[in-house]
Enzyme design. Sequence first.
Site, PDB file in Angstrom:
ATOM      1  N   HIS A  89      -9.804   9.308 -34.167  1.00  0.00           N
ATOM      2  CA  HIS A  89      -8.925   8.298 -33.578  1.00  0.00           C
ATOM      3  C   HIS A  89      -8.572   8.620 -32.124  1.00  0.00           C
ATOM      4  CE1 HIS A  89      -7.338   7.937 -37.954  1.00  0.00           C
ATOM      5  NE2 HIS A  89      -8.442   7.228 -37.799  1.00  0.00           N
ATOM      6  N   LYS A 115      -1.769  15.063 -28.141  1.00  0.00           N
ATOM      7  CA  LYS A 115      -1.149  15.396 -29.422  1.00  0.00           C
ATOM      8  C   LYS A 115      -1.107  16.904 -29.614  1.00  0.00           C
ATOM      9  CE  LYS A 115      -3.134  11.277 -31.536  1.00  0.00           C
ATOM     10  NZ  LYS A 115      -4.194  10.800 -32.437  1.00  0.00           N
ATOM     11  N   HIS A 164      -9.510  12.400 -32.097  1.00  0.00           N
ATOM     12  CA  HIS A 164      -8.957  13.421 -32.990  1.00  0.00           C
ATOM     13  C   HIS A 164      -9.162  13.031 -34.444  1.00  0.00           C
ATOM     14  CE1 HIS A 164      -5.435  14.975 -35.351  1.00  0.00           C
ATOM     15  NE2 HIS A 164      -6.039  16.086 -34.961  1.00  0.00           N
ATOM     16  N   TYR A 193       2.333  15.655 -35.981  1.00  0.00           N
ATOM     17  CA  TYR A 193       1.827  15.308 -34.651  1.00  0.00           C
ATOM     18  C   TYR A 193       3.018  15.124 -33.713  1.00  0.00           C
ATOM     19  CZ  TYR A 193      -1.577  12.682 -37.686  1.00  0.00           C
ATOM     20  OH  TYR A 193      -2.443  12.252 -38.643  1.00  0.00           O
ATOM     21  N   ASP A 247      -5.256   1.030 -30.198  1.00  0.00           N
ATOM     22  CA  ASP A 247      -5.806   1.843 -31.276  1.00  0.00           C
ATOM     23  C   ASP A 247      -7.322   1.709 -31.325  1.00  0.00           C
ATOM     24  OD1 ASP A 247      -5.621   3.512 -33.564  1.00  0.00           O
ATOM     25  OD2 ASP A 247      -5.830   1.755 -34.853  1.00  0.00           O
ATOM     26  N   ASP A 302     -11.936   3.719 -40.712  1.00  0.00           N
ATOM     27  CA  ASP A 302     -12.692   4.899 -40.282  1.00  0.00           C
ATOM     28  C   ASP A 302     -14.155   4.811 -40.718  1.00  0.00           C
ATOM     29  OD1 ASP A 302     -10.396   5.867 -39.127  1.00  0.00           O
ATOM     30  OD2 ASP A 302      -9.991   7.347 -40.686  1.00  0.00           O
TER      31      ASP A 302
END
Length: 174
Positions: A50, A59, A106, A119, A130, A155
């Site tokens: 992502h 992050k 990530h 996170y 996104d 995903d």
Amino acid sequence: MVIEPAVHGDERGFFFESWNAERFARHGLDMRFVQSNVSSSSRGVLRGLHYQWPRPQGKLVSVLEGEVYDVAVDIRHGSPHFGRWAAAILSAENRRQFWIPEGFAHGFAVLSERAVFSYLCTDVYVKEADAGVRWNDERIGVDWPISDPILSGKDALAPFLADVPPERLPVFMP
């Protein structure tokens, strides 16, 4: 970047600083976190890869319970390291933290029965920004420790890196 915190412990348990702005800044990590997330996943779950663009997120990630194989991929258009990845085993036992800079995709795979993942993010989540890259993109070649992961629909259908238009990728700033 993998961060090994100084852990102080005795028969009662342990204590460590998971974030100290002054200490991290001395090591070149001078950032401001604006959002904190926690997720829980079962063995075999793979989340990722992502990223957000525009509005990239850096992050600082760690595991509060269990163990994961954590991955960062440089997807910054124009980067000399474009498509390269790094990974670390993060667990509640080793207490390692992994810094995922802005402009990196990530993801992680859960190795334990269950994992609780933390996170700290440098920007808030923005639905319109996104994005993702396919977890098993052969050109990236992440050496995942699981071959048949449990994936979200999003995903499973994420594009391969070569199919992402350059304007939908973070830009490398030398």
